[in-house]
Scaffold this motif. Structure first.
Motif, short mmCIF file in Angstrom:
data_model
loop_
_atom_site.label_atom_id
_atom_site.label_comp_id
_atom_site.label_asym_id
_atom_site.label_seq_id
_atom_site.Cartn_x
_atom_site.Cartn_y
_atom_site.Cartn_z
N VAL A 1 0.78 -1.27 0.07
CA VAL A 1 0.02 0.16 0.16
C VAL A 1 0.76 1.20 0.00
N ILE A 2 0.38 2.19 -0.82
CA ILE A 2 1.02 3.40 -0.59
C ILE A 2 0.11 4.70 -0.51
N VAL A 3 0.17 5.65 0.35
CA VAL A 3 -0.75 6.63 0.53
C VAL A 3 -0.02 7.95 -0.39
N THR A 4 -0.91 8.50 -1.28
CA THR A 4 -0.42 9.68 -2.08
C THR A 4 -1.08 10.85 -1.88
N TYR A 5 -0.66 11.94 -2.65
CA TYR A 5 -1.31 13.27 -2.70
C TYR A 5 -2.59 13.16 -3.77
N GLY A 6 -3.60 12.49 -3.28
CA GLY A 6 -4.72 12.26 -4.21
C GLY A 6 -4.44 11.32 -5.37
N ALA A 7 -5.64 10.89 -5.91
CA ALA A 7 -5.19 9.76 -6.99
C ALA A 7 -4.66 10.69 -8.19
N SER A 8 -4.68 11.72 -8.42
CA SER A 8 -3.55 12.58 -9.31
C SER A 8 -2.10 11.97 -9.20
N GLN A 9 -1.78 12.19 -8.02
CA GLN A 9 -0.37 12.00 -7.63
C GLN A 9 -0.04 10.57 -7.82
N ALA A 10 -1.20 9.62 -7.51
CA ALA A 10 -0.89 8.09 -7.58
C ALA A 10 -0.52 7.86 -9.08
N ILE A 11 -1.39 8.32 -9.95
CA ILE A 11 -1.23 8.19 -11.23
C ILE A 11 0.11 8.67 -11.85
N SER A 12 0.67 9.79 -11.25
CA SER A 12 1.92 10.47 -12.06
C SER A 12 3.12 9.77 -11.57
N LEU A 13 2.89 9.51 -10.31
CA LEU A 13 3.92 8.62 -9.64
C LEU A 13 4.29 7.05 -10.37
N ALA A 14 2.89 6.54 -10.56
CA ALA A 14 3.10 5.22 -11.26
C ALA A 14 3.70 5.32 -12.57
N ILE B 1 11.65 11.03 -2.95
CA ILE B 1 12.48 11.95 -3.56
C ILE B 1 11.59 13.37 -4.20
N SER B 2 10.28 12.98 -3.96
CA SER B 2 9.45 14.34 -4.43
C SER B 2 8.94 15.11 -2.96
N VAL B 3 8.01 14.22 -2.64
CA VAL B 3 7.36 14.92 -1.34
C VAL B 3 7.69 14.01 -0.16
N PHE B 4 8.20 13.23 -0.33
CA PHE B 4 8.44 12.12 0.92
C PHE B 4 7.36 11.58 1.40
N CYS B 5 6.24 12.11 1.61
CA CYS B 5 5.26 11.31 2.48
C CYS B 5 4.28 12.42 2.35
N VAL B 6 2.85 11.82 2.50
CA VAL B 6 1.72 12.54 2.84
C VAL B 6 1.55 12.92 4.16
N ASN B 7 1.23 14.24 4.49
CA ASN B 7 1.08 14.72 6.07
C ASN B 7 0.43 13.72 6.95
N HIS B 8 0.94 13.86 8.28
CA HIS B 8 0.39 12.80 9.08
C HIS B 8 -1.10 13.08 9.66
N MET B 9 -1.31 14.38 9.55
CA MET B 9 -2.70 14.63 10.19
C MET B 9 -3.78 14.11 9.35
N THR B 10 -3.61 14.45 7.93
CA THR B 10 -4.68 14.02 7.02
C THR B 10 -4.91 12.26 7.07
N GLN B 11 -3.73 11.62 7.08
CA GLN B 11 -3.70 10.30 7.43
C GLN B 11 -4.40 9.77 8.48
N ILE B 12 -4.14 10.34 9.56
CA ILE B 12 -4.91 9.87 10.73
C ILE B 12 -6.35 9.97 10.70
N ALA B 13 -6.68 11.39 10.06
CA ALA B 13 -8.18 11.72 9.73
C ALA B 13 -9.01 10.32 8.98
N PHE B 14 -8.05 10.19 7.79
CA PHE B 14 -8.89 8.97 7.06
C PHE B 14 -8.66 7.70 7.44
N ALA B 15 -7.80 7.45 8.39
CA ALA B 15 -7.65 6.14 9.01
C ALA B 15 -9.17 6.04 9.89
#
Ligand code: PMP
Length: 390
Positions: A30-43, A222-236
């Motif tokens: 699993v990887i958490v991304t900045y929206g599906a948009s970043q998921a697509i461009s990262l892939a 090497i781009s954003v490192f990770c998605v910010n922690h607060m929003t990850q906790i919120a959506f968990a």
């Protein structure tokens, strides 16, 4: 880690095919991304190289072809035939004239003919933006079989951001779930923007084979490192609670679907009364509509959209000359200026070889408040009825 664990819990049963009794490993699959948009461009950045081909089904969400190009790879287009929906609409009797997104059709042999050893990726999207098509299990099995046969080394990016917005008798089928080989090659993409109506929070995630997810993690680091922690906790938390009863519905998802079904029906009614022929969507939150050539919004004066001509003459507005050839662009301009309602020309969802089947289709969105949808409906309908009367 909290969100990764919740994602693995929720998506394991949906994605793992029956013949593979395993769970999803939150640390590796699993990887958490900045929206599906970043998921697509990262892939695309992580997995594609120059000379690779990526098969896209057109019309397609525009981020795909641009992400593919940024990665130096080549998009290869296969049509989703919308003329079948149009033919169905025109034979559908009078009164309630409409098409259905189930009649938007992929010719699997045509799709298979575009696959080769150069195909590194196939991008699928169901429920589909813009048509609302929801691919059936049988359609996905045929696609999976074609990929196994002709491009066994390829990755599938399955964009399922509208997984919870599926109407009537349609059913969402995750591509990964279709077979063991599909599961082994698929990155499944999701977004809180759609599921929790939180577009601006920009959180999405991808579930897939660890070797592919690893590649994406390296690029993310090497781009954003990770998605910010607060929003990850919120959506968990949101994922943990979403299965509980909500607002009188058995779950949050059931409430969401009910709300969007209502919005769809408000806009469908308005589009029909405005003299357009909707493709009734089985999923997502868009309505594509055929615009008859005789419709008032189609009018052009000296090749300039009717309602826009005066602005353009005064120099208040620059109209892209290339798009003056396209009736769907001109219809959308007329709708904005005459009626204050914005739609998107569906030819914007096509790549270099623009569609040219003589159809004029525009896309409306119903991810709005009920008040706004009613207002849009009044504007579309009132001006149309006034024009019919005059
Ligand atoms: N995929 C599709 C099919 C979409 O329609 C959208 C948003 N319009 C996205 C991905 C992007 O999602 P996000 O807002 O999470 O970046």
């Amino acid at each position: 880690m909290e969100l990764l664990v919740e994602i693995a819990r929720v998506y394991g049963p949906k994605l793992v095919p029956a013949e593979r009794s395993e769970s999803i490993n939150p640390a590796t699959q699993v990887i958490v991304t900045y929206g599906a948009s970043q998921a697509i461009s990262l892939a695309c950045t992580a997995l594609l190289s120059a000379n690779d081909e990526v098969v896209l089904l057109e019309p397609a969400f525009d981020v795909y072809r641009n992400a593919v190009r940024l990665a130096d790879a080549t998009p290869v287009y296969v049509p989703l035939h919308m003329d079948d929906a149009c033919a169905y609409a025109s034979h559908n009797g009078q009164g309630d004239v409409h098409a259905d997104s189930a009649h938007v059709r992929l010719d699997v042999e045509e799709f298979a003919s575009k696959l080769s050893e150069r195909t590194r990726m196939v991008i699928l999207n169901s429920p589909h933006n813009p048509t609302g098509k929801v691919f059936t299990r049988a359609e996905y099995e045929a696609i999976a079989e074609a990929i196994d046969r002709r491009a066994p080394g390829c990755v599938v990016l399955s964009d399922e951001v509208y997984e919870h917005l599926v109407y009537d008798a349609a059913e969402h089928v995750p591509f990964a779930n279709v077979s063991a080989s599909a599961f082994a090659r698929t990155l499944s993409v999701y977004s809180v923007g759609k599921t929790f109506s939180a577009t601006g929070w920009k959180v999405g995630w991808v579930v897939g084979p660890s070797a592919l997810v690893d590649e994406m993690k390296i690029v993310q680091q090497i781009s954003v490192f990770c998605v910010n922690h607060m929003t990850q906790i919120a959506f968990a938390k949101a994922l943990r609670r979403a299965d509980n009863p909500y607002q009188g519905f058995p779950s949050y998802y059931a409430w969401l679907l009910h709300a969007y079904r209502g919005k769809r029906d408000v806009l469908l009614e308005a589009v029909r009364r405005a003299g357009l022929i909707p493709i009734v969507p089985q999923g997502a939150f868009y309505i594509c509509a055929f615009v008859p050539a005789s419709h008032e919004a189609s009018r052009v004066v000296d090749r300039m959209p009717d309602a826009v001509a005066a602005f353009a003459e005064r120099g208040d507005l620059v109209v892209d000359k290339w798009t003056l050839q396209r009736r769907d662009y001109n219809v959308c301009r007329n709708l904005i200026v005459q009626r204050g309602v914005t739609a998107i020309p569906v030819s914007a969802f096509f790549g270099e070889e623009q569609r040219d089947d003589g159809q004029c289709v525009v896309r409306f969105a119903f991810c709005h408040t009920d008040e706004l949808l009613r207002l849009a409906g009044e504007r579309l309908v009132v001006s149309n009825e006034a024009e019919e009367a005059s």
